[in-house]
Design a protein around this motif. Structure first.
Motif, PDB file in Angstrom:
ATOM      1  N   THR A   1      28.005 122.109  48.416  1.00 12.35           N
ATOM      2  CA  THR A   1      28.130 120.711  48.806  1.00 12.35           C
ATOM      3  C   THR A   1      27.439 119.818  47.783  1.00 12.35           C
ATOM      4  N   VAL A   2      27.869 118.574  47.753  1.00  8.53           N
ATOM      5  CA  VAL A   2      27.172 117.519  47.024  1.00  8.53           C
ATOM      6  C   VAL A   2      26.801 116.458  48.045  1.00  8.53           C
ATOM      7  N   GLY A   3      25.567 115.985  47.977  1.00 10.77           N
ATOM      8  CA  GLY A   3      25.138 114.978  48.931  1.00 10.77           C
ATOM      9  C   GLY A   3      23.896 114.245  48.474  1.00 10.77           C
ATOM     10  N   GLN A   4      23.400 113.401  49.352  1.00  6.88           N
ATOM     11  CA  GLN A   4      22.208 112.611  49.067  1.00  6.88           C
ATOM     12  C   GLN A   4      21.048 113.050  49.956  1.00  6.88           C
ATOM     13  N   VAL A   5      19.875 113.108  49.341  1.00  2.25           N
ATOM     14  CA  VAL A   5      18.656 113.403  50.086  1.00  2.25           C
ATOM     15  C   VAL A   5      18.303 112.173  50.922  1.00  2.25           C
ATOM     16  N   ILE A   6      18.149 112.360  52.233  1.00  2.00           N
ATOM     17  CA  ILE A   6      17.784 111.231  53.099  1.00  2.00           C
ATOM     18  C   ILE A   6      16.353 111.354  53.619  1.00  2.00           C
ATOM     19  N   GLU A   7      15.736 112.519  53.455  1.00  2.00           N
ATOM     20  CA  GLU A   7      14.331 112.676  53.804  1.00  2.00           C
ATOM     21  C   GLU A   7      13.767 113.799  52.943  1.00  2.00           C
ATOM     22  N   SER A   8      12.619 113.552  52.339  1.00  2.00           N
ATOM     23  CA  SER A   8      12.053 114.525  51.418  1.00  2.00           C
ATOM     24  C   SER A   8      10.559 114.675  51.644  1.00  2.00           C
ATOM     25  N   ASN A   9      10.107 115.922  51.553  1.00  2.00           N
ATOM     26  CA  ASN A   9       8.684 116.226  51.565  1.00  2.00           C
ATOM     27  C   ASN A   9       8.221 116.709  50.196  1.00  2.00           C
ATOM     28  N   GLN A  10       8.995 116.360  49.171  1.00  3.09           N
ATOM     29  CA  GLN A  10       8.694 116.808  47.813  1.00  3.09           C
ATOM     30  C   GLN A  10       8.922 115.646  46.854  1.00  3.09           C
ATOM     31  N   THR A  11       7.893 115.273  46.104  1.00  2.00           N
ATOM     32  CA  THR A  11       8.017 114.111  45.217  1.00  2.00           C
ATOM     33  C   THR A  11       8.990 114.335  44.075  1.00  2.00           C
ATOM     34  N   SER A  12       9.252 115.595  43.691  1.00  2.00           N
ATOM     35  CA  SER A  12      10.158 115.863  42.573  1.00  2.00           C
ATOM     36  C   SER A  12      11.608 115.559  42.930  1.00  2.00           C
ATOM     37  N   ILE A  13      11.929 115.526  44.219  1.00  2.00           N
ATOM     38  CA  ILE A  13      13.287 115.200  44.664  1.00  2.00           C
ATOM     39  C   ILE A  13      13.160 114.105  45.718  1.00  2.00           C
ATOM     40  N   PRO A  14      13.220 112.851  45.299  1.00  2.00           N
ATOM     41  CA  PRO A  14      12.977 111.753  46.237  1.00  2.00           C
ATOM     42  C   PRO A  14      14.184 111.473  47.118  1.00  2.00           C
ATOM     43  N   SER A  15      13.957 110.733  48.165  1.00  2.00           N
ATOM     44  CA  SER A  15      15.062 110.261  49.001  1.00  2.00           C
ATOM     45  C   SER A  15      16.013 109.436  48.144  1.00  2.00           C
ATOM     46  N   GLY A  16      17.312 109.605  48.382  1.00  2.00           N
ATOM     47  CA  GLY A  16      18.330 108.910  47.609  1.00  2.00           C
ATOM     48  C   GLY A  16      18.890 109.704  46.460  1.00  2.00           C
ATOM     49  N   ALA A  17      18.219 110.799  46.083  1.00  4.43           N
ATOM     50  CA  ALA A  17      18.700 111.614  44.969  1.00  4.43           C
ATOM     51  C   ALA A  17      19.995 112.324  45.352  1.00  4.43           C
ATOM     52  N   TRP A  18      20.920 112.393  44.394  1.00  2.00           N
ATOM     53  CA  TRP A  18      22.155 113.156  44.582  1.00  2.00           C
ATOM     54  C   TRP A  18      21.890 114.597  44.169  1.00  2.00           C
ATOM     55  N   VAL A  19      22.285 115.541  45.022  1.00  2.00           N
ATOM     56  CA  VAL A  19      21.995 116.942  44.765  1.00  2.00           C
ATOM     57  C   VAL A  19      23.219 117.805  45.061  1.00  2.00           C
ATOM     58  N   ARG A  20      23.224 118.979  44.453  1.00  2.00           N
ATOM     59  CA  ARG A  20      24.246 120.004  44.701  1.00  2.00           C
ATOM     60  C   ARG A  20      23.538 121.247  45.216  1.00  2.00           C
ATOM     61  N   HIS A  21      24.050 121.831  46.298  1.00  2.00           N
ATOM     62  CA  HIS A  21      23.486 123.074  46.793  1.00  2.00           C
ATOM     63  C   HIS A  21      24.460 123.722  47.768  1.00  2.00           C
ATOM     64  N   ALA A  22      24.111 124.914  48.201  1.00  2.00           N
ATOM     65  CA  ALA A  22      24.968 125.657  49.140  1.00  2.00           C
ATOM     66  C   ALA A  22      24.667 125.195  50.551  1.00  2.00           C
ATOM     67  N   GLY A  23      25.207 124.044  50.920  1.00  2.00           N
ATOM     68  CA  GLY A  23      24.907 123.443  52.210  1.00  2.00           C
ATOM     69  C   GLY A  23      25.762 123.939  53.356  1.00  2.00           C
ATOM     70  N   GLY A  24      26.910 124.557  53.064  1.00  2.00           N
ATOM     71  CA  GLY A  24      27.772 125.083  54.109  1.00  2.00           C
ATOM     72  C   GLY A  24      28.707 124.039  54.704  1.00  2.00           C
ATOM     73  N   TRP A  25      29.499 124.473  55.674  1.00  2.00           N
ATOM     74  CA  TRP A  25      30.543 123.639  56.280  1.00  2.00           C
ATOM     75  C   TRP A  25      29.927 122.767  57.380  1.00  2.00           C
ATOM     76  N   GLN A  26      29.170 121.766  56.980  1.00  2.00           N
ATOM     77  CA  GLN A  26      28.496 120.892  57.939  1.00  2.00           C
ATOM     78  C   GLN A  26      28.145 119.567  57.260  1.00  2.00           C
ATOM     79  N   GLU A  27      27.729 118.619  58.074  1.00  2.00           N
ATOM     80  CA  GLU A  27      27.457 117.275  57.563  1.00  2.00           C
ATOM     81  C   GLU A  27      26.040 117.107  57.031  1.00  2.00           C
ATOM     82  N   PHE A  28      25.096 117.841  57.562  1.00  2.00           N
ATOM     83  CA  PHE A  28      23.696 117.766  57.142  1.00  2.00           C
ATOM     84  C   PHE A  28      23.167 119.181  56.931  1.00  2.00           C
ATOM     85  N   SER A  29      22.145 119.300  56.097  1.00  2.30           N
ATOM     86  CA  SER A  29      21.432 120.573  56.006  1.00  2.30           C
ATOM     87  C   SER A  29      20.024 120.328  55.514  1.00  2.30           C
ATOM     88  N   VAL A  30      19.137 121.225  55.909  1.00  2.00           N
ATOM     89  CA  VAL A  30      17.775 121.253  55.384  1.00  2.00           C
ATOM     90  C   VAL A  30      17.708 122.377  54.362  1.00  2.00           C
TER      91      VAL A  30
END
Length: 332
Positions: free
Chosen positions: A75-104
């Motif tokens: 998936t490609v999406g935007q970070v909406i909540e982050s506990n890590q300063t290296s990846i702030p909220s609003g960052a566009w990211v790619r990862h294996a998020g699966g067939w769903q709308e949100f993922s942690v």
């Protein structure tokens, strides 16, 4: 917030999937813990290998998926909540998020997208895993040289289309195999393939031989089965075959055909298997080479995009019937 997940209605060991094999379930969105981010997915990638993974045949951990299990996918999406300063909220990211709308996801499992004017979805296609597969084939394993002829099956899909266009950019001649006259016309009219042949036409073999009177130096195989046999028939002596897909048997492993080893021997062929994960360490090199080509339109992209997680199952069924035209995506 509520997350919607697309899951299986029943196990899918074999057979072409249908829309009723999937359902959408709601659940509460999980909260990220330290070292994690919450991602709102914007695009879900659908790829043929997922059919083998659903049936437990992709070679990864775990067995076949059962009722209520969610297929995996990039998936490609935007970070909406982050506990890590290296990846702030609003960052566009790619990862294996699966067939769903949100993922942690753990921060080590997500990749921030490079700066670009391109749409985010391209990082699931020509600049994502399909593009990396094409680059690994054409530029690394086959090492295509100027003047060589490269034959590509499933050439209207994201891997094949990128492979053919990259071969052309490297000075080669691209010839495509696709499943309709419309797709073949797109390959030659828009993507710069020198020729394309419809494998569903009754005169396919004679047409393939006609566009390759001197044979092919390289065959990029996305299909396997009978298509591989047919392509070996037009391969030049000492030609190279890159084996990276088994589209002919993803729906049903019983359809697999043994390779008649006499053909590769007769052709003195070099056969190389391609597993894209072997090239992850070279992703930055791949992006550095292809991103400028995509940005200036030298490598064109075509997307077949459905809307909403509710459409994921049906869109996947279209893909596995060969009805998609371009990179199969779901916009979420």
């Amino acid at each position: 917030m509520i997350n919607k997940r697309c899951v299986l209605n029943r196990p899918l060991a074999a057979g072409v999937p249908v829309a009723d094999d999937f359902r959408v379930e709601p659940e509460e969105v999980a909260q990220p813990q330290p070292g994690e981010v919450l991602v709102r997915h914007r695009y879900l990638s659908l790829d043929p290998y997922q059919r083998a993974a659903i049936g437990g045949r992709h070679g990864g951990p775990g067995g076949p998926l059962g009722e209520g299990d969610m297929p995996g996918g990039e998936t490609v999406g935007q970070v909406i909540e982050s506990n890590q300063t290296s990846i702030p909220s609003g960052a566009w990211v790619r990862h294996a998020g699966g067939w769903q709308e949100f993922s942690v996801a753990a921060v080590d499992d997500v990749e921030c997208l490079p700066e670009s004017t391109l749409p985010p979805s391209v990082w699931l296609g020509a600049l994502g895993m399909p593009g990396l597969t094409a680059w690994a084939s054409v530029a690394r394993l086959a090492e295509v040289q100027p003047g060589q002829t490269v034959l590509v099956s499933a050439a209207a899909g994201p891997v094949g289309a990128t492979a053919g266009q990259l071969a052309r950019e490297m000075g080669g001649r691209a010839v495509g195999i696709a499943g309709s006259d419309e797709k073949c016309a797109y390959l030659t009219g828009e993507l710069g393939f020198e020729a394309a042949v419809n494998y569903k036409a009754p005169e396919f073999l004679s047409a393939l031989a006609a566009v390759l009177p001197d044979g092919a130096d390289v065959y990029h195989d996305n299909v396997g089965g009978q298509m591989l046999m047919d392509a070996l028939g037009v391969l030049r002596p000492y030609g190279t075959v890159i084996l990276c897909g088994l589209m002919s048997s993803y729906n049903d492993p019983a359809q697999r055909k043994d390779l008649y080893i006499g053909l590769p021997i007769l052709k003195r062929a070099v056969l190389k298997g391609l597993v894209v994960y072997d090239f992850e360490a070279q992703r930055s090199e791949f992006v550095a080479q292809l991103q400028p080509l995509v940005e200036r339109g030298a490598i064109k992209i075509l997307e077949d995009c459905a809307s909403g997680i509710e459409s994921a199952g049906q869109q996947f069924c279209r893909l596995m019937r060969g009805e998609n035209f371009g990179k199969a995506l779901v916009e979420l």
